[in-house]
Design a protein around this motif. Structure first.
Motif, mmCIF file in Angstrom:
data_model
loop_
_atom_site.group_PDB
_atom_site.id
_atom_site.type_symbol
_atom_site.label_atom_id
_atom_site.label_comp_id
_atom_site.label_asym_id
_atom_site.label_seq_id
_atom_site.Cartn_x
_atom_site.Cartn_y
_atom_site.Cartn_z
ATOM 1 N N TYR A 1 6.209 3.027 -9.510
ATOM 2 C CA TYR A 1 6.540 1.631 -9.159
ATOM 3 C C TYR A 1 5.458 0.745 -9.743
ATOM 4 O O TYR A 1 4.619 0.210 -9.039
ATOM 5 C CB TYR A 1 6.609 1.458 -7.633
ATOM 6 N N GLU B 1 5.299 -2.214 -10.889
ATOM 7 C CA GLU B 1 5.165 -3.614 -10.478
ATOM 8 C C GLU B 1 4.324 -3.758 -9.221
ATOM 9 O O GLU B 1 3.583 -4.727 -9.074
ATOM 10 C CB GLU B 1 6.540 -4.256 -10.230
ATOM 11 N N VAL B 2 4.475 -2.818 -8.271
ATOM 12 C CA VAL B 2 3.665 -2.889 -7.046
ATOM 13 C C VAL B 2 2.193 -2.890 -7.418
ATOM 14 O O VAL B 2 1.404 -3.709 -6.947
ATOM 15 C CB VAL B 2 3.968 -1.689 -6.116
ATOM 16 N N TYR C 1 1.130 -6.341 -9.574
ATOM 17 C CA TYR C 1 0.986 -7.569 -8.806
ATOM 18 C C TYR C 1 -0.109 -7.456 -7.751
ATOM 19 O O TYR C 1 -0.902 -8.373 -7.574
ATOM 20 C CB TYR C 1 2.310 -7.958 -8.153
#
Lengths: 194, 564
Positions: free
Chosen positions: B200, B202-203, B206
């Motif tokens: 994951y 993107e976790v 960001y």
């Protein structure tokens, strides 16, 4: 961000929080700080959280990497059925566990981190995620020769059709189905070593 | 062993220097707080925990300074470019920036733990001595100056005996900022676990940006001067070695000892993190500026197996073989930048990347281009980065091994060779190249089919058939494909690829490959280049050792793992 399984991150966060709780608890207890019994609680709570969170759940898509030796805890966690599967329960449980540790400075960091993990689990639960245990598939070994019950009854070289009308009378000695089987060869057959 | 040392001596040097500096700073700070006269009275209350806290704080400052540098990839590119006179091994060190970043992060976590534990003891001791009524030196010191007219020369930050440590923590600047930045650190670490990063991304991406909160908090952390030492004047007047035992008689009219006066240490962290902070801001501005430059997409090709090829041009863009770029597509996500290896050769007038569907962002990108809406999505590009793989051309014999999509950097190299041949570039030291491409499914061949076919033809025309040898391995075969291949065994061209070189099924038998090459080139230096999984790297490295002759004049295999 559509395919994120928040529970996976919540799991890492909760595991880290458990370790922080244990560390803070040990410091408070060993240092005999004021109200150190909160520290003792924190150690117990931390160990419980770590044991609960150690087995990683299965991802919805793709393969999941197991943590080293997690299959023993997976069995235990599985026993609790819906209590361990449902993330609302986990979110609530972590929130409740984190509160007492908040009264002691040494463990307040653990409280904050566990509360955050609880929040992420809540988010995961609202998106319908669930904890599924990673089970290892039993290894299927193809049995070589398992389906061979009988050796071939009419192996080549076969005589022409007329001779084949004779039913096979003898039992075959060799299991490998040697050509000198139940049939009589009209012409002598010699084995040529190729 | 010699091979490893030649490849890694600079890494070892950097690591040893960094660890050495950490140890030096720790010990230096520790001794100055543990032995210094200035902190004599502070130590009376706090004991050694003061020194532990301050020493780890010094290391925290040092590592927080270092952690941003490896992430300034434009600066690193600049260093790489200006140091062209440096040997390639030095420049290659800059490729290990991510590893260094992680190491520094682990060190920060370690020192954070030490720092927090030490301060827990400190607060507890301050609290105890504030509440103590036994008239000991510690309790006298703690009640100092809360009665004096000069309000600022206190030692114990606890204003009153009723104050709890938790209250103290959350109402003081260092306490409050400390808790915040530690929570931020924990969040950054848990979201950067390899499992989360790979699955994951993107976790991770960001969440990691909360480092801004970490740095601001760190800068503010020390401004209130809660760590106190005796002032210079006060030491001259009433030196602790002289006056400490007579603490009951301080300020008596006939005593030569006056109450000690204290002052807080000024904030130190901002001095460490200001420069890298500014540099990093500059780096982000530069990335933004570069991304704003127009990228024109000249060609979009959809290959089988969900592989998208984008050919682009950008003003002022110049690349070398084996480099990579970061790509952003605002219509999919404003903030995400993803790295891709360049698959075009420097001699071409465009640059290209091949993108495979491997996650949210890539799938959305491929979908966006598949739909062929009238204005095609805008693309922003930053780069190129990375050390060029020019080493390939330095070896007499080169073995290039790419697994699946890992073949992309070699595509760039092969194309470049084709162009060099066409222009009869005699800088190529390479005499023979063995190219191994290990792939799971047949569809994946199609996109380089053209390239391989034209290279094959090119070699034939130039009469240099032995220069480029392909070994293509299909690992996801089934009995149908095998049967089909068996039937067409004696055809001149391969049924799957149409090339003269036949496709092999299953994984390569490296023993056979290495021994064949060692026999054909008994006196050469063979460079082995891999872009693929770690397991393969380990086994290839083993084979290189095994088949390198002990005699340095005979065949030697050197393993280079390119990390893309």
């Amino acid at each position: 961000m559509g395919q994120i399984e928040w529970a996976m991150w919540a799991n890492e966060q909760a595991l880290a929080s458990g370790l922080i709780l244990i560390t803070g608890g040990i410091v408070a207890t060993a240092g005999q700080f004021t109200q150190w019994y909160f520290g003792a609680y924190s150690i117990v709570a931390g160990v419980f959280v770590c044991l609960l969170e150690y087995p990683r759940g299965k991802r919805r898509k793709g393969s999941t990497m197991e943590r080293c030796g997690q299959k023993y805890m997976t069995k235990v966690v599985k026993l609790f059925g819906p209590l361990s599967r449902n993330y609302y329960v986990r979110a609530f449980l972590h929130l409740v566990l984190s509160v007492p540790a908040g009264f002691l400075l040494a463990t307040i960091l653990g409280t904050a981190c566990l509360a955050i993990a609880s929040g992420i689990y809540l988010l995961a639960a609202t998106r319908g995620e669930q904890w599924t245990p990673i089970e290892s598939k039993p290894k299927e070994r193809p049995q070589v020769g398992g389906t061979i019950k009988q050796p071939p009854s009419n192996p080549p070289p076969r005589p022409p059709a007329e001779a084949r009308k004779k039913p096979s009378e003898e039992e075959d000695e060799a299991a490998a189905g040697v050509s000198s089987g139940p049939q009589e060869n009209p012409i002598p057959v010699t084995d040529e070593v190729v | 062993m010699a091979n490893w040392l030649v490849n890694h001596w600079l890494s070892v040097l950097v690591l040893v220097t960094w660890l050495g500096l950490n140890v030096f700073l720790f010990v230096h700070a520790f001794l100055s707080y543990e032995k210094g006269d200035k902190y004599y009275y502070t130590r009376e209350i706090l004991g050694s925990a003061l020194a532990w806290a301050r020493a780890s704080a010094r290391c925290l400052n040092f590592n927080s300074m270092l952690i941003l540098f490896p992430m300034c990839r434009n600066l690193l590119s600049f260093l790489r470019g200006t140091c062209t006179f440096c040997r390639r091994t030095l420049r290659k060190q800059l490729d290990h920036n991510l590893t260094f970043h992680k190491l520094v992060a682990y060190m920060i976590c370690l020192h954070t733990a030490i720092h927090i534990i030490a301060h827990l003891f400190n607060f507890e001791r301050y609290s105890r001595s504030r509440q103590a009524t036994d008239g000991s030196l510690a309790s006298v010191l703690s009640s100092l100056s809360h009665q004096e007219k000069e309000g600022d020369s206190w030692l114990n930050p606890m204003q009153s005996p009723n104050m709890t440590v938790i209250y103290m923590t959350f109402t003081s600047i260092p306490g409050f900022t400390g808790v915040i930045i530690t929570i931020v650190l924990v969040l950054m670490v848990t979201s950067s676990m390899e499992f989360i990063r790979r699955s994951y991304f993107e976790v991770f991406w960001y969440t990691h940006h909360i480092f801004i909160i970490y740095f601001i908090g760190l800068g503010i952390h020390g401004i209130s001067g809660i760590v106190r030492g005796q002032t210079e004047e006060s030491i001259k007047e009433s030196h602790p070695h002289r006056c400490a035992e007579f603490f009951e008689k301080w300020d008596d009219h006939d005593s030569h000892c006056k109450s000690p006066q204290f002052e807080g240490n000024s904030a130190e962290s901002w001095k460490w993190i200001l420069a890298p902070g500014v540099l990093y801001i500059f780096e982000r501005i530069l990335r933004f500026y570069r991304s704003q430059q127009r990228v024109m997409i000249t060609k979009v090709v959809m290959h089988p197996s969900k592989v998208l090829e984008l050919q682009m041009i950008k003003r002022g863009f110049s690349m070398e073989v084996g480099q990579y770029i970061f790509v952003n597509c605002p219509s999919i996500s404003y903030l995400e930048w993803h790295p891709f290896t360049l698959t075009s050769a420097p001699e071409e007038d465009f640059f290209s990347i091949h993108i495979r569907a491997a996650g949210d962002w890539t799938e959305n990108l491929i979908k966006a281009f598949e739909q062929q809406h009238s204005p095609i999505p805008r693309i922003e590009v930053d780069g190129p980065f990375g050390t060029a793989s020019e080493d390939v051309f330095q070896y007499e014999v080169a073995m290039l091994i790419g697994a699946g999509i890992g073949v992309t950097p070699f595509a760039s190299i092969l194309k470049s060779i084709w162009y060099k041949f066409r222009h009869a570039d005699h800088n190529l030291k390479t005499q023979t190249i063995y190219f191994y491409w290990i792939c799971r499914e047949t569809g994946a061949f199609a996109w380089f089919n053209d390239l391989l076919a034209s290279l094959e033809q090119e070699m034939e025309e130039l009469g240099k058939v032995g220069f480029l040898n392909f070994r293509l391995f299909l690992t996801g075969w089934d009995s149908n494909i095998a049967g089909h291949a068996a039937l067409n065994f004696d055809k001149a061209t391969d049924i799957l690829t149409g090339l003269k070189h036949k496709t092999f099924f299953g994984r390569p038998m490296w023993d056979k490959e290495f021994s064949t090459i060692a026999t054909i080139h008994p006196k050469s230096v063979v460079g082995v280049f891999l872009c693929g999984p770690q397991a393969l790297a380990k086994s290839l490295s083993k084979y290189c050792h095994q088949y390198s002759s002990l005699d340095p004049r005979k065949v030697q295999f050197y393993f280079n793992k390119e990390n893309f």
